[in-house]
Scaffold this motif. Structure first.
Motif, PDB file in Angstrom:
ATOM      1  N   ILE A 262     -27.129 -40.611 -14.342  1.00 10.13           N
ATOM      2  CA  ILE A 262     -26.968 -39.558 -15.338  1.00 10.13           C
ATOM      3  C   ILE A 262     -27.621 -40.003 -16.642  1.00 10.13           C
ATOM      4  O   ILE A 262     -27.282 -41.049 -17.204  1.00 10.13           O
ATOM      5  N   SER A 263     -28.535 -39.192 -17.137  1.00  6.84           N
ATOM      6  CA  SER A 263     -29.265 -39.488 -18.362  1.00  6.84           C
ATOM      7  C   SER A 263     -28.374 -39.283 -19.584  1.00  6.84           C
ATOM      8  O   SER A 263     -27.685 -38.266 -19.703  1.00  6.84           O
ATOM      9  N   VAL A 264     -28.412 -40.244 -20.504  1.00  7.73           N
ATOM     10  CA  VAL A 264     -27.699 -40.122 -21.766  1.00  7.73           C
ATOM     11  C   VAL A 264     -28.600 -39.435 -22.783  1.00  7.73           C
ATOM     12  O   VAL A 264     -28.195 -38.501 -23.469  1.00  7.73           O
ATOM     13  N   ASP A 265     -29.843 -39.905 -22.865  1.00  6.46           N
ATOM     14  CA  ASP A 265     -30.834 -39.314 -23.763  1.00  6.46           C
ATOM     15  C   ASP A 265     -32.218 -39.732 -23.294  1.00  6.46           C
ATOM     16  O   ASP A 265     -32.368 -40.763 -22.633  1.00  6.46           O
ATOM     17  N   ALA A 266     -33.211 -38.935 -23.646  1.00  5.96           N
ATOM     18  CA  ALA A 266     -34.576 -39.217 -23.200  1.00  5.96           C
ATOM     19  C   ALA A 266     -35.574 -38.671 -24.209  1.00  5.96           C
ATOM     20  O   ALA A 266     -35.248 -37.822 -25.032  1.00  5.96           O
ATOM     21  N   TYR A 267     -36.776 -39.190 -24.119  1.00  2.00           N
ATOM     22  CA  TYR A 267     -37.901 -38.710 -24.928  1.00  2.00           C
ATOM     23  C   TYR A 267     -39.138 -38.725 -24.047  1.00  2.00           C
ATOM     24  O   TYR A 267     -39.386 -39.701 -23.322  1.00  2.00           O
ATOM     25  N   THR A 268     -39.907 -37.655 -24.103  1.00  2.00           N
ATOM     26  CA  THR A 268     -41.161 -37.563 -23.356  1.00  2.00           C
ATOM     27  C   THR A 268     -42.240 -37.035 -24.282  1.00  2.00           C
ATOM     28  O   THR A 268     -42.035 -36.033 -24.966  1.00  2.00           O
TER      29      THR A 268
ATOM     30  N   VAL B 139     -37.540 -40.017 -12.567  1.00  5.41           N
ATOM     31  CA  VAL B 139     -37.908 -41.427 -12.383  1.00  5.41           C
ATOM     32  C   VAL B 139     -36.675 -42.304 -12.568  1.00  5.41           C
ATOM     33  O   VAL B 139     -36.383 -43.182 -11.752  1.00  5.41           O
ATOM     34  N   GLY B 140     -35.928 -42.056 -13.628  1.00  4.63           N
ATOM     35  CA  GLY B 140     -34.723 -42.840 -13.896  1.00  4.63           C
ATOM     36  C   GLY B 140     -33.678 -42.716 -12.812  1.00  4.63           C
ATOM     37  O   GLY B 140     -33.078 -43.717 -12.389  1.00  4.63           O
ATOM     38  N   MET B 141     -33.443 -41.493 -12.341  1.00  2.32           N
ATOM     39  CA  MET B 141     -32.445 -41.288 -11.280  1.00  2.32           C
ATOM     40  C   MET B 141     -32.818 -42.055 -10.013  1.00  2.32           C
ATOM     41  O   MET B 141     -31.959 -42.669  -9.378  1.00  2.32           O
TER      42      MET B 141
END
Length: 118
Positions: free
Chosen positions: A27-33, A44-46
């Motif tokens: 589960i993503s907490v925060d991301a930037y693309t 990708v993270g999962m």
């Protein structure tokens, strides 16, 4: 909240495309693309969350200590992953010519600030 720190890491790396703070549960907490990136950093993270869990188990079984970081290079991208805490990791996704060494360095430098905010 964590986005600014993640963005600093991605923007300071040559070839940086995206970054994510994610739990080992996927589960993503925060991301930037970056806008030009065609990679879905959450996917990708999962996918790597599961693999990291297996690597952590192997390290425990082999009694070689806690997992700190993992780097991966493929034909189309590079990924640097830094374990922030028992439950979370920070990842930076780069293009195939991205500076993986600098990504690893920046993840190591910024991880304590992220950990303090968790």
């Amino acid at each position: 909240m964590f986005r600014e720190t993640i963005q600093k890491v991605v923007d300071r790396v040559d070839g940086g495309l995206a970054g994510v703070l994610m739990g080992f549960d996927g589960i993503s907490v925060d991301a930037y693309t970056k806008p030009q990136a065609k990679t879905d950093v959450n996917t990708v993270g999962m996918e790597f969350a599961h693999v990291l869990g297996q690597i952590r188990k192997a390290a425990e079984l082999l009694e070689v200590g806690h997992l700190d970081e993992v780097s991966l290079s493929t034909q189309n991208l590079r990924v640097a992953i830094r374990v922030v805490s028992e439950d979370y990791f920070l990842a930076c996704v780069l293009g195939p010519a991205g500076n993986l060494a600098k990504a690893r360095y920046l993840l190591r430098v910024f991880s304590p600030a992220i950990k303090a905010e968790l």
